[in-house]
Enzyme design. Structure first.
Site, short mmCIF file in Angstrom:
data_model
loop_
_atom_site.label_atom_id
_atom_site.label_comp_id
_atom_site.label_asym_id
_atom_site.label_seq_id
_atom_site.Cartn_x
_atom_site.Cartn_y
_atom_site.Cartn_z
N THR A 57 0.84 -1.20 0.00
CA THR A 57 0.00 0.00 0.00
C THR A 57 0.87 1.26 0.00
OG1 THR A 57 -1.55 -1.30 1.29
CG2 THR A 57 -2.00 1.04 1.11
N LYS A 84 7.71 10.80 21.78
CA LYS A 84 7.90 11.66 22.96
C LYS A 84 6.57 11.99 23.62
CE LYS A 84 11.62 14.09 20.58
NZ LYS A 84 11.88 15.41 19.99
N1 CP Z 1 -2.55 -5.59 1.26
C1 CP Z 1 -1.86 -4.72 2.03
O1 CP Z 1 -2.42 -3.79 2.62
O2 CP Z 1 -0.53 -4.98 2.04
P1 CP Z 1 0.55 -4.13 2.85
O3 CP Z 1 0.29 -4.34 4.32
O4 CP Z 1 1.89 -4.68 2.40
O5 CP Z 1 0.37 -2.68 2.47
#
Ligand code: CP
Length: 302
Positions: A57, A84
């Site tokens: 993503t 922090k």
């Molecule tokens: N499908 C998906 O959200 O993959 P990632 O967690 O690699 O972004």
């Protein structure tokens, strides 16, 4: 899309979904690669903030934004002032004050995106929200299946595995149903969804039943990071009823196979399944870039 945000698949009408898939198909023609496109977002600034791990993503949003000519900055929660004790609200106000047009956000807490969208001047794009929503994943899944089958109308899609903790299952089932597909599922009782969304769907006893019923099977990872500490899943027992093994997949050469990634090879599916003639897992990733380009263009190109 009526809003400047993309928070949930539920905000999208059937017309919105079709229009995004059509735009994405123009960027990624059937069985081809991504075509060059005008840098219509030149001068726009997008920040990507991922408070949970991501490969697909984050990289595909960044690629999509850059292919459209936007500039991108990645905010890493680790090493930031969040450590922090800065509140999320103040972190987001700080980011906003730097003049970004859009925030692509992944966060483990349900509702963060909705809260932020109430006051932020940035376009909020949901890149994964707890166990609830992952709208661009749902759109890329629909785009991949529409390309494979030409239409989703009447196609039977079985979702297999840990639906209870899955934002992908919730978002993708919603979009597929509204595109005319028939969605069923199977899950061990501990990992079965309890929400109303799934009540009317056919439920199958195991993955073998799903393969016999479905045109496409959508495998899910066990999402241990969202489970209560008291929940224990025995991988061997799980595999006997809910894994797509090489032998089972080989019996169904025309069954389309999807997985949102990351996959736990050797748990929910065997490595050989990724070489199955109808495995669409890597085509999903390519659709991810096209769909995210279509979404960013829609939200930010005035
Ligand atoms: N499908 C998906 O959200 O993959 P990632 O967690 O690699 O972004």
């Amino acid at each position: 899309m009526a809003s400047s945000h993309l928070l949930s698949t539920r905000d999208l009408s059937r017309e919105d979904i079709t229009s995004i898939l059509d735009d994405a198909a123009a960027i990624l023609p059937p069985n081809a690669g991504l075509v060059p496109i005008a840098p219509v977002l030149h001068g726009r600034n997008i920040v990507l903030a991922f408070f949970e791990p991501s490969t697909r993503t984050r990289l595909s949003f960044e690629t999509a934004a850059q292919r459209l000519g936007a500039s991108t900055v990645v905010f890493h929660a680790s090493g930031s002032s969040v450590e922090k004790g800065e509140t999320l609200r103040e972190t987001f106000r700080t980011i906003e004050s730097m003049g970004f047009d859009a925030l692509v956000l992944r966060h483990s807490q349900n509702g963060v995106h909705q809260e932020l969208a109430k006051w932020s001047t940035m376009s909020i794009v949901n890149a994964g929200e707890g166990s609830l929503q992952h709208p661009t994943q749902a759109l890329l899944d629909a785009a991949t299946l529409r390309e494979h089958f030409t239409t989703l109308e009447g196609r039977k899609i079985a979702i297999v595995g840990d639906l209870r903790h899955s934002r992908v299952a919730r978002s993708t089932a919603d979009v597929l149903l509204r595109c005319g597909a028939i969605v069923g599922y199977c899950a061990p009782d501990q990992l079965a969804p309890t929400d109303e969304q799934f009540h009317a769907m056919p439920r199958f006893a195991d993955v073998a039943e799903c393969c016999a019923w479905a045109d496409a099977i959508y495998m899910l990872r066990i999402q241990r990071e969202r489970m209560p500490p008291t929940m224990v899943i025995d991988d061997n027992a799980y595999r006997r009823t809910h894994a797509l093994t090489a032998d089972l997949a080989a019996s169904y050469p025309h069954l389309a196979i999807l997985h949102p990634g990351p996959a736990n090879i050797g748990v929910e599916l065997d490595a050989e399944v990724l070489d199955h003639p109808s495995c669409l897992v890597h085509r999903q990733v390519t659709h991810g870039v096209a769909v995210r380009m279509a979404v960013l263009q829609r939200l930010l190109h005035s």
